[in-house]
Design a protein around this motif. Structure first.
Motif, PDB file in Angstrom:
ATOM      1  N   PRO A 117       0.832  -1.208   0.000  1.00  0.00           N
ATOM      2  CA  PRO A 117       0.000   0.000   0.000  1.00  0.00           C
ATOM      3  C   PRO A 117       0.868   1.260   0.000  1.00  0.00           C
ATOM      4  O   PRO A 117       1.808   1.384   0.788  1.00  0.00           O
ATOM      5  N   VAL A 118       0.561   2.190  -0.887  1.00  0.00           N
ATOM      6  CA  VAL A 118       1.296   3.451  -1.007  1.00  0.00           C
ATOM      7  C   VAL A 118       0.285   4.595  -0.985  1.00  0.00           C
ATOM      8  O   VAL A 118      -0.673   4.589  -1.777  1.00  0.00           O
ATOM      9  N   ASN A 119       0.494   5.547  -0.094  1.00  0.00           N
ATOM     10  CA  ASN A 119      -0.360   6.734  -0.052  1.00  0.00           C
ATOM     11  C   ASN A 119       0.231   7.772  -1.002  1.00  0.00           C
ATOM     12  O   ASN A 119       1.239   8.405  -0.703  1.00  0.00           O
ATOM     13  N   LEU A 120      -0.399   7.921  -2.162  1.00  0.00           N
ATOM     14  CA  LEU A 120       0.156   8.809  -3.188  1.00  0.00           C
ATOM     15  C   LEU A 120       0.187  10.267  -2.736  1.00  0.00           C
ATOM     16  O   LEU A 120       1.078  11.021  -3.139  1.00  0.00           O
ATOM     17  N   THR A 121      -0.786  10.687  -1.938  1.00  0.00           N
ATOM     18  CA  THR A 121      -0.780  12.089  -1.520  1.00  0.00           C
ATOM     19  C   THR A 121       0.416  12.390  -0.616  1.00  0.00           C
ATOM     20  O   THR A 121       1.079  13.425  -0.764  1.00  0.00           O
ATOM     21  N   TRP A 180      -4.835   5.803  -1.686  1.00  0.00           N
ATOM     22  CA  TRP A 180      -4.034   4.580  -1.573  1.00  0.00           C
ATOM     23  C   TRP A 180      -4.023   3.800  -2.878  1.00  0.00           C
ATOM     24  O   TRP A 180      -5.055   3.635  -3.536  1.00  0.00           O
ATOM     25  N   VAL A 181      -2.843   3.323  -3.248  1.00  0.00           N
ATOM     26  CA  VAL A 181      -2.681   2.420  -4.385  1.00  0.00           C
ATOM     27  C   VAL A 181      -1.765   1.277  -3.971  1.00  0.00           C
ATOM     28  O   VAL A 181      -1.075   1.348  -2.951  1.00  0.00           O
ATOM     29  N   ARG A 182      -1.796   0.225  -4.752  1.00  0.00           N
ATOM     30  CA  ARG A 182      -0.842  -0.868  -4.565  1.00  0.00           C
ATOM     31  C   ARG A 182       0.331  -0.629  -5.511  1.00  0.00           C
ATOM     32  O   ARG A 182       0.128  -0.440  -6.713  1.00  0.00           O
ATOM     33  N   VAL A 202      -5.884   0.667  -7.456  1.00  0.00           N
ATOM     34  CA  VAL A 202      -6.434   1.691  -6.572  1.00  0.00           C
ATOM     35  C   VAL A 202      -7.142   1.022  -5.407  1.00  0.00           C
ATOM     36  O   VAL A 202      -7.948   0.109  -5.601  1.00  0.00           O
ATOM     37  N   LEU A 203      -6.825   1.472  -4.202  1.00  0.00           N
ATOM     38  CA  LEU A 203      -7.489   0.992  -3.002  1.00  0.00           C
ATOM     39  C   LEU A 203      -8.465   2.048  -2.523  1.00  0.00           C
ATOM     40  O   LEU A 203      -8.273   3.236  -2.734  1.00  0.00           O
ATOM     41  N   ARG A 204      -9.517   1.585  -1.867  1.00  0.00           N
ATOM     42  CA  ARG A 204     -10.548   2.507  -1.392  1.00  0.00           C
ATOM     43  C   ARG A 204      -9.987   3.429  -0.331  1.00  0.00           C
ATOM     44  O   ARG A 204      -9.393   2.988   0.638  1.00  0.00           O
ATOM     45  N   SER A 205     -10.187   4.746  -0.506  1.00  0.00           N
ATOM     46  CA  SER A 205      -9.708   5.713   0.467  1.00  0.00           C
ATOM     47  C   SER A 205     -10.374   5.465   1.807  1.00  0.00           C
ATOM     48  O   SER A 205     -11.556   5.184   1.892  1.00  0.00           O
ATOM     49  N   GLY A 206      -9.600   5.561   2.834  1.00  0.00           N
ATOM     50  CA  GLY A 206     -10.115   5.380   4.178  1.00  0.00           C
ATOM     51  C   GLY A 206     -10.155   3.938   4.619  1.00  0.00           C
ATOM     52  O   GLY A 206     -10.418   3.638   5.770  1.00  0.00           O
ATOM     53  N   SER A 207      -9.914   2.973   3.696  1.00  0.00           N
ATOM     54  CA  SER A 207      -9.915   1.578   4.100  1.00  0.00           C
ATOM     55  C   SER A 207      -8.575   1.229   4.720  1.00  0.00           C
ATOM     56  O   SER A 207      -7.605   1.966   4.639  1.00  0.00           O
ATOM     57  N   ASP A 208      -8.552   0.102   5.356  1.00  0.00           N
ATOM     58  CA  ASP A 208      -7.333  -0.355   6.008  1.00  0.00           C
ATOM     59  C   ASP A 208      -6.334  -0.766   4.937  1.00  0.00           C
ATOM     60  O   ASP A 208      -6.548  -1.753   4.238  1.00  0.00           O
ATOM     61  N   PRO A 209      -5.220  -0.036   4.765  1.00  0.00           N
ATOM     62  CA  PRO A 209      -4.296  -0.361   3.670  1.00  0.00           C
ATOM     63  C   PRO A 209      -3.587  -1.683   3.875  1.00  0.00           C
ATOM     64  O   PRO A 209      -3.043  -2.242   2.937  1.00  0.00           O
TER      65      PRO A 209
END
Length: 922
Positions: A755-759, A791-793, A908-915
């Protein structure tokens, strides 16, 4: 329910949600006031408990009185006008007006009749809404329009954009129902930082049946605040009205089910507006607007939404009518051809199933059948005998004349697919991979039917959350709760066919009418059964096989016949087939296919292999040499009669030798290229190893000299050491880049999947670049990175390298006083984009295609004067490719450049979900 779009078993009893009387909750939302009167509008029978905030009188002082007794004159007069406008009509008819100046407070008043009562609803308005921006009378229509499919997504996208601009909601969607009442988001407009819902499906339980019924009656629904405390409704005491809550089906202020409020909170929604799309009195879809903060939409904006819905429906209706006309013409053409064949003396079975254009093509199916008097004629791909028997049983029990399904396995359950324990081979074309059927029952006793069959279509369905868990039961709670995750969940659907359209039933019905008219009403079963048997008798003589069967330009054709208990035998061939295999005319007719295949060098189980799909075989010819032949089999006719099966199959052989030789040459060239690439990588690895050792020594000694640990040195020597060290680091970086690029090109570069937080990553890269030399010489565009997480993978180091390369180039080629910026966000299809923008020197159009190739740099003096080896963009592209993404560039010389990186939706992972426990990729 069917698998595709329905709600799979959940293990929970959802009946409590379906049975909840959401129109009789006995409360309203607190932003308005409600009065209910008797049918004559002479006595107030119910009021909301907060009525004192509007009238200045408690409920007990209002109940039992008339409207003029409790309302100020301007409001009372407007109500009289509204009530006169709707008259005594009951049902979904409403009138809305904005109170005129002179009332103590601006407000919107809505009047409607329902369930023997007159309802008055009042909402306070902000000052800017006092102008009469909506008509004095707005009728709620029973039906909006027909919806089509041809340009549906384009029109829906235009509608959501308009609604979003006019209302300001954070998210606007068009939600379309499927036949099983699951829903799909077909268009969406949202804030850039919000997770996209476009293309996601929602189980039918998300909007229970009683809620759908209310959406059919009440076309506009506003929820101002999911956390607001509902206000109770007080009835006139001591009357019959005191026993039951009033029916608020058409009320705009009606309170909200606790289950739905929890559902909205789980989605992160604080307020919503929903406008219904109705087709022939049934709910087709909705325009759904979501906001992340409490929001009361004023009447003017509500009217604007309904106008946009009307515009959408009007345009799509025109498309639907065009499609209906096109389909009607096609049906008329098919019926004209059938009538012509029957009038020319063809038997009805041949007219339906034989010829260049048949019923199976008219219905866009893969198989067709006529069953009568215990006999069946089948063409194309059809189910097995036991499955056909079950289908006919079900069709015979159907009330209407036509039985249609696109989920045959779900309808009939598990049925054996064989042709009996002694069958030596399965019957070609009578296979088990059929998912849809449409059956016209012309007669039930005796049974006469015409049917068509469709193969399954494999496709992905993306659900908003796990469809197997539409609800949960939390420990310690008596009632169930909606699911709390709406992350994309992929389901592979493989047991459904393309759905049958209305015109298919129309064509089948009209074909049955034409056939019935031709055979007469005395004994249609016997007439059609004899036609089936007569067709089989004609086919047994190869000379009477319909013309064109053996004609195929440049292809060899083989016709076989198979009877129950016997192997398939050759009936006829064309000359091309004989030439391909060095055969003389008349030498293989009557022989078994097994024997002929072995004789000409093809597998003796040719029939079984080709039935599974097209096959390519190598064979030898004395005149043509080694050949590659693509072989395809299709069922021309199968006849079942009293337990026996006779079938005619056509095999076509196409010479694909040239294609295969080209493919072999390409494969050899690829192998050579792979070998050369591997050797290049090994060479680079060896050379880099040999270079790194002395380079590290040079860098180390330069650092020792600069630190003074080797003894006193002059400033000049120290400066030389610094230059040597910088040059060594630059050369070492270039070597490492070469190695990474070589590994990436060879497919040996491995990236992490984390999991990578792009922001966060984008902000770090921007901060780093600002601290670099010249970082303060340009203006950095603010606001391009969203506040919330995205969040993205992916591989954080590789993505950081991508951003730093792009921002570094932007900074390098932008003159002092220019601007550089980075934008991060979602695309409409669910993918994620990263854009590096600058107002630099730009890239000439003739150089754009080559800038991503290694060692390719611009030719201009402005480029060559700046340092660089030409590996940065090549390495950037390689890293993006490893993530399954793509990079593009738009540039104008003298204006600047924009480099865009797109990462696909499945990363793309759902924002706010557990990464650490992300959703299943979409």
């Amino acid at each position: 329910m069917p698998k595709d779009g329905g709600t799979p078993p959940t293990g929970l009893d959802l009946s409590e949600c379906e049975a909840e009387p959401i129109h009789l909750l006995g409360h309203i939302q607190p932003h308005g006031y409600l009065l209910a009167l008797d049918a004559d509008a002479t006595r107030i029978t119910h009021v909301s408990a907060n009525i004192a905030g509007f009238l200045g009188q408690p409920p007990e002082a209002v109940l039992g009185k008339s409207l003029p007794d409790v309302l100020e004159a301007p409001v009372a007069q407007r109500l009289v006008d509204l009530i006169r406008g709707i008259g005594t009509r009951a049902g979904p008819t409403a009138a809305t007006a904005v109170c005129p100046p002179g009332s103590s407070e601006p407000c919107a008043v809505t009047v409607h009749r329902h369930a023997g009562r007159l309802f008055v609803e009042v909402e306070r308005l902000p000052a800017e809404e006092t102008a009469p921006t909506v008509p004095a009378l707005t009728a709620v229509p029973d039906s909006l329009a027909e919806m089509g499919d041809d340009v549906l997504h384009r029109l829906a996208d235009r509608a959501v954009r308009a609604v979003a601009e006019e209302t300001g909601y954070d998210r606007v969607m068009i939600y379309m129902f499927h036949p099983d009442w699951s829903g799909e988001v077909i268009a969406e407009m949202r804030r850039p930082e919000m997770v996209p819902y476009l293309g996601l499906r929602y189980p039918a339980t998300d909007i229970p049946s009683q809620a759908r019924q209310l959406f059919t009656l009440n076309l506009l629904r506003v929820i101002a605040d999911v956390d607001a405390r509902p206000v109770s409704i007080v009835a006139e005491p001591g009357t019959a009205e005191d026993a039951q809550a009033p029916d608020l089906s058409l009320s705009g202020l009606r309170s909200v089910s606790p289950y739905h409020l929890e559902y909205m909170r789980n989605m992160g929604v604080a307020a919503s507006l929903t406008a219904s799309i109705i087709i022939d009195g049934e709910l087709w879809g909705m325009v759904a607007c979501h906001h992340r903060r409490p929001r009361l939409t004023p009447p003017a904006q509500r009217a604007a939404v309904m106008r946009r819905v009307g515009d959408l429906v009007a345009h799509v209706k025109a498309q639907e009518q065009m499609e209906a006309v096109r389909r009607a013409r096609a049906v008329d053409f098919a019926m004209g051809r059938l009538d012509r064949r029957l009038s020319e003396g063809q038997d009805p079975v041949s007219a339906l199933l034989m010829g260049d254009q048949r019923l199976v093509e008219d219905l866009e199916a893969q198989g067709a059948m006529v069953a009568a008097d215990g006999a069946m004629a089948l063409v194309g791909r059809c189910p097995s005998g036991p499955v056909i028997a079950r289908v006919l049983e079900m069709a015979a029990r159907t009330d209407g004349p036509v039985f249609m399904t696109d989920a045959l396995s779900a309808e009939i359950g598990a049925v054996g697919d064989g042709e009996g324990p002694n069958a030596d081979e399965p019957v070609v074309g009578v296979s088990g991979d059929i998912a849809g059927c449409a059956v016209l029952v012309m007669s039930r006793a005796p049974l006469v039917a015409i049917a068509a069959f469709r193969e399954p279509e494999s496709r992905n369905v993306f659900w908003a959350g796990d469809p197997n868990k539409p609800a949960i039961r939390e420990e310690g709670k008596e009632r169930i709760s909606p699911r709390n995750s709406f992350a994309a969940w992929r389901e592979r659907v493989e047991d459904r066919s393309r759905p049958w359209e209305r015109w298919c039933a129309d064509l089948l019905t009209r074909a049955g009418t034409a056939v019935g008219r031709h055979v007469g009403a005395d004994n249609p079963a016997e007439a059609l059964g004899n036609a089936v048997r007569g067709l089989a008798m004609r086919f047994k003589d190869a000379r009477t096989v319909p013309g064109g069967t053996l004609d195929a330009a440049g292809q060899g054709v083989l016709l076989t016949l198979r009877q129950s208990g016997h192997r398939a035998r050759v009936v006829a061939t064309n000359q091309t087939f004989l030439d391909l295999f060095d055969l003389e005319p008349g030498t293989i007719e009557g022989e078994s296919l097994h024997t002929v295949a072995a004789r000409i060098g093809l597998p003796d189980d040719l029939r079984r292999k080709v039935l599974s799909g097209p096959q390519t075989f190598d064979c030898w010819s004395r005149s043509l040499g080694r050949r590659a032949l693509e072989t395809v089999a299709r069922n021309m006719l199968a006849v079942r009669d009293n337990g026996s099966v006779v079938e005619w199959d056509v095999f076509t052989f196409r010479d694909v030798t040239a294609f295969h030789r080209t493919a072999e040459a390409l494969a050899a060239a690829r192998d050579e290229a792979v070998t050369a690439s591997r050797q290049k990588s090994e060479f680079l690895a060896n050379v880099s190893h040999e270079l790194k050792t002395p380079l590290n020594a040079i860098i180390g000694f330069s650092e020792l000299i600069q630190s003074g640990r080797v003894g006193p040195t002059s400033d000049r020597v120290t400066d030389y050491a610094r230059i040597i060290g910088e040059a060594g680091h630059h050369l070492l970086t270039m070597i490492n880049d070469l190695l990474d690029l070589s590994r990436a090109e060879a497919g040996r570069q491995i990236i992490e999947d984390e999991p990578v937080n792009l922001t966060t990553l984008a902000r770090d890269c921007l901060s780093w670049m600002r601290s670099q030399p010249r970082g303060d010489a340009v203006t950095w565009t603010p606001g391009g990175v969203p506040d919330g997480p995205l969040w993205v993978r992916g591989d954080s180091r590789a993505l950081r390298r991508v951003l730093l390369n792009l921002l570094g180039n932007a900074l390098k080629f932008t003159p002092d006083g220019g601007t550089v910026g980075l934008v991060v966000g979602h695309m409409g299809d669910g993918s994620v984009f990263l854009e590096a923008r600058d107002t630099g020197i730009g890239i000439p159009a003739d150089e754009v295609e080559s800038i991503f190739q290694p060692f390719r740099r611009g030719k201009g003096a402005n480029v060559s004067a700046r340092e660089g080896a030409g590996l940065g963009l090549a390495m950037t592209k390689a890293m993006v490719d490893l993530h399954g993404g793509r990079i593009t560039v738009e540039s104008t010389v003298g204006t600047g450049s924009t480099f865009r990186v797109l990462l696909p939706r499945d990363r793309v992972l759902r924002s706010g979900s557990d990464p650490i426990n992300p959703a299943q990729p979409a």
